[in-house]
Design an enzyme around this catalytic site. Structure first.
Site, PDB file in Angstrom:
ATOM      1  N   GLY A  94      35.153  58.401 -11.779  1.00  0.00           N
ATOM      2  CA  GLY A  94      35.269  57.495 -10.635  1.00  0.00           C
ATOM      3  C   GLY A  94      34.189  57.738  -9.601  1.00  0.00           C
ATOM      4  O   GLY A  94      33.762  58.885  -9.402  1.00  0.00           O
ATOM      5  N   PRO A  95      33.691  56.670  -8.950  1.00  0.00           N
ATOM      6  CA  PRO A  95      34.118  55.262  -9.067  1.00  0.00           C
ATOM      7  C   PRO A  95      33.452  54.478 -10.180  1.00  0.00           C
ATOM      8  O   PRO A  95      33.685  53.278 -10.301  1.00  0.00           O
ATOM      9  CB  PRO A  95      33.733  54.692  -7.705  1.00  0.00           C
ATOM     10  CG  PRO A  95      32.533  55.466  -7.303  1.00  0.00           C
ATOM     11  CD  PRO A  95      32.743  56.866  -7.821  1.00  0.00           C
ATOM     12  N   GLY A  96      32.585  55.109 -10.997  1.00  0.00           N
ATOM     13  CA  GLY A  96      32.140  54.422 -12.205  1.00  0.00           C
ATOM     14  C   GLY A  96      30.665  54.140 -12.336  1.00  0.00           C
ATOM     15  O   GLY A  96      30.258  53.507 -13.311  1.00  0.00           O
ATOM     16  N   GLY A  97      29.839  54.604 -11.404  1.00  0.00           N
ATOM     17  CA  GLY A  97      28.414  54.319 -11.496  1.00  0.00           C
ATOM     18  C   GLY A  97      27.775  54.886 -12.750  1.00  0.00           C
ATOM     19  O   GLY A  97      27.143  54.171 -13.535  1.00  0.00           O
ATOM     20  N   LYS A  98      27.926  56.184 -12.968  1.00  0.00           N
ATOM     21  CA  LYS A  98      27.326  56.808 -14.147  1.00  0.00           C
ATOM     22  C   LYS A  98      28.017  56.343 -15.416  1.00  0.00           C
ATOM     23  O   LYS A  98      27.370  56.148 -16.458  1.00  0.00           O
ATOM     24  CB  LYS A  98      27.385  58.331 -14.019  1.00  0.00           C
ATOM     25  CG  LYS A  98      26.552  58.873 -12.852  1.00  0.00           C
ATOM     26  CD  LYS A  98      26.694  60.369 -12.718  1.00  0.00           C
ATOM     27  CE  LYS A  98      25.931  60.868 -11.495  1.00  0.00           C
ATOM     28  NZ  LYS A  98      26.494  60.361 -10.217  1.00  0.00           N
ATOM     29  N   ASP A 109      43.447  64.596 -15.675  1.00  0.00           N
ATOM     30  CA  ASP A 109      43.002  65.730 -14.865  1.00  0.00           C
ATOM     31  C   ASP A 109      42.057  66.580 -15.702  1.00  0.00           C
ATOM     32  O   ASP A 109      42.450  67.140 -16.724  1.00  0.00           O
ATOM     33  CB  ASP A 109      44.222  66.543 -14.420  1.00  0.00           C
ATOM     34  CG  ASP A 109      43.846  67.755 -13.574  1.00  0.00           C
ATOM     35  OD1 ASP A 109      42.633  67.982 -13.352  1.00  0.00           O
ATOM     36  OD2 ASP A 109      44.760  68.472 -13.144  1.00  0.00           O
ATOM     37  N   CYS A 128      26.252  65.807  -6.218  1.00  0.00           N
ATOM     38  CA  CYS A 128      25.464  65.133  -5.184  1.00  0.00           C
ATOM     39  C   CYS A 128      25.376  66.068  -3.980  1.00  0.00           C
ATOM     40  O   CYS A 128      25.784  65.735  -2.866  1.00  0.00           O
ATOM     41  CB  CYS A 128      26.086  63.799  -4.800  1.00  0.00           C
ATOM     42  SG  CYS A 128      24.973  62.795  -3.792  1.00  0.00           S
ATOM     43  N   ASP A 156      30.251  64.938 -13.415  1.00  0.00           N
ATOM     44  CA  ASP A 156      29.800  64.686 -12.047  1.00  0.00           C
ATOM     45  C   ASP A 156      30.891  65.258 -11.146  1.00  0.00           C
ATOM     46  O   ASP A 156      31.852  64.579 -10.813  1.00  0.00           O
ATOM     47  CB  ASP A 156      29.612  63.181 -11.837  1.00  0.00           C
ATOM     48  CG  ASP A 156      29.051  62.851 -10.465  1.00  0.00           C
ATOM     49  OD1 ASP A 156      28.701  63.788  -9.723  1.00  0.00           O
ATOM     50  OD2 ASP A 156      28.962  61.655 -10.136  1.00  0.00           O
ATOM     51  N   CYS A 171      34.797  63.143 -14.792  1.00  0.00           N
ATOM     52  CA  CYS A 171      35.220  62.761 -13.431  1.00  0.00           C
ATOM     53  C   CYS A 171      34.482  61.474 -13.081  1.00  0.00           C
ATOM     54  O   CYS A 171      33.565  61.460 -12.266  1.00  0.00           O
ATOM     55  CB  CYS A 171      34.901  63.872 -12.435  1.00  0.00           C
ATOM     56  SG  CYS A 171      35.684  65.449 -12.814  1.00  0.00           S
TER      57      CYS A 171
END
Length: 469
Positions: A293-297, A338, A408, A355, A291
């Site tokens: 998005g948005p792409g930090g990890k 998905d 989070c 995440d 999962c």
């Protein structure tokens, strides 16, 4: 004989209306306060995200410098303090806040914030708020707002809290909810997550109301901490790739503009790094971020994978989020997928990052409106989704491979309760062992970050090794 004094024309002075009282002076338009007010209305009317909309509004309206700082403080501060401010308004009004017209209520909330939590002089706070009400709501409502704000100005914040919050010894949850402006269900969830301590719950709630510093990540092999420090940042205390921007816009940093560095919470960096540190007994060449998005990890995992010779596949169920992942990564393959019905085969990955979608209770300091937007009635559906995704993550990883389950949120229902159901599929590792530089992560085997302990978001990490078939 009429005494005309110093009126040489001999005409009667205008009262503004024939036979009536003088007109009030024309209200002054304050761009910073109008921007804060428009943000409040956007959050209320269309569920806007304050941290995304406000910077855009400030740019479009060319609000900079001290005015931009004022607009940011008023908007974010008021959104954080809504629960407290509504109790104060209720104590000063003959009608509850829910019966006050929402546009008027938002303007009054901005005024209460200025009176109780800023250094703006009381007369200036009241005057500027009444001008805002007259411009945006109407002359009639301004008289009501004026009366309420003048009552509010007669006491300090501490005096108001003593008046409107129940004593902590009689109702600890109610006391903390009003004092620190959080819904009661969130106060209860945080109390349970910290082990029942009211004192530590108060510290966690207080940290939610502090504006966080801008955290940066220097993606390894592409940027360095020294480069960020030379650009005005300071090294992070825990992450080997982290830094904090002392002030200014992170977008002005060359490394950020070139996507070699990025804005990323320090705990978000560390949970990704923990996944890469777990030793594997066999191959280690194929990684998955389910999962993403948005792409930090994904951006950090992509950079680490490139250094170790691994390849990362990053997926997200929403096309626009997958596009953000593609922009954040350099060598990863990115797909729209998905996670509950994935296109990849079972058992092909060596490491998997999940995440999971969550309530976001760990990032309330960054998203001040989220505490009022979340509904606890949606948690059962959310935890069902988290369980389904975690089962698919454990199917995707090979026997002996490792999955990082991350939320989070410290909410027990989204963290320990979800992971505790996976005992037949996986062995739970002690996540703290892979984060030796970070103290205070809890009793294990999970790792729980906290704003009041670590200065990060309240990120949860579980590391699971898939059992042999």
């Amino acid at each position: 004989m009429t005494n005309r004094g110093n009126n040489p024309s001999g005409r009667a002075r205008s009262t503004g209306r024939r036979g009536g009282p003088p007109r009030p002076p024309k209200p002054v338009r304050d761009e910073a306060r109008n921007a804060a007010y428009d943000l409040m209305r956007a959050v209320d009317e269309r569920d806007a995200y304050a941290n995304l909309l406000l910077p855009q509004m400030l740019r479009q309206r060319d609000i900079t410098g001290r005015d931009a700082a004022l607009a940011t403080e008023l908007a974010y501060g008021t959104l954080r303090g809504l629960g407290t401010y509504d109790e104060v308004i209720a104590a000063c009004s003959d009608r509850p806040p829910e019966e006050i017209d929402p546009p008027l209520l938002d303007a009054m909330r901005l005024g209460v914030h200025q009176l109780l939590r800023t250094r703006i002089p009381a007369h200036a706070a009241v005057s500027a708020t009444i001008d805002l009400v007259r411009l945006r709501v109407g002359q009639g409502p301004s008289r009501f707002a004026n009366a309420i704000l003048r009552k509010v100005s007669q006491r300090s914040l501490d005096e108001w809290l003593k008046a409107v919050a129940p004593p902590v010894e009689d109702d600890p949850i109610g006391h903390l909810a009003i004092t620190y402006s959080h819904p009661k269900w969130i106060v209860t969830a945080l109390r349970d997550a910290v082990g029942g301590s009211i004192d530590e719950t108060a510290k966690a709630l207080e940290a939610d109301n502090e504006r966080p510093r801008v955290a940066l990540v220097a993606r390894p092999g592409r940027a360095t901490i020294d480069e960020l420090v030379d650009a005005g940042a300071e090294p992070a205390p825990y992450s080997p790739y982290g830094a904090y921007l002392v002030d200014g816009d992170p977008g002005r940093l060359k490394a950020v503009g070139e996507a070699r560095a990025a804005v990323q919470d320090e705990a978000s960096q560390l949970v990704a790094l923990a996944l890469t540190r777990v030793p594997l007994d066999d191959r280690d060449g194929t990684w998955l971020d389910m999962c993403a998005g948005p792409g930090g990890k994904a951006g950090l995992l992509d950079a680490v994978a490139a250094q170790t010779g691994a390849r990362l596949l990053a997926g997200d169920s929403q096309e626009h989020r997958a596009r953000l992942v593609w922009q954040a990564t350099k060598e990863a393959a990115v797909v729209v997928a998905d996670g509950t019905n994935p296109p990849w085969r079972e058992g092909v990955f060596d490491r998997v990052m999940l995440d999971a979608p969550c309530t976001g209770l760990g990032a309330l300091r960054r998203r001040p409106e989220a505490r009022w937007r979340r509904d606890p009635r949606g948690i059962p559906d959310l935890t069902a989704l988290q369980r389904a995704l975690l089962k698919e993550a454990l199917r995707a990883v090979r026997p002996g491979g490792v999955v990082a389950y991350v939320t989070c949120s410290p909410h027990i229902a989204e963290t320990r309760a979800v992971v505790g159901d996976m005992g037949e599929l996986a062995e739970t590792l002690d996540a703290r062992a892979y984060l030796p530089e970070v103290p205070g992560l809890g009793d294990g085997p999970y790792a729980q970050f906290w704003p009041h302990r670590h200065g990060t978001d309240a990120m949860f990490l579980a590391l699971l090794r898939r059992r042999a078939v």
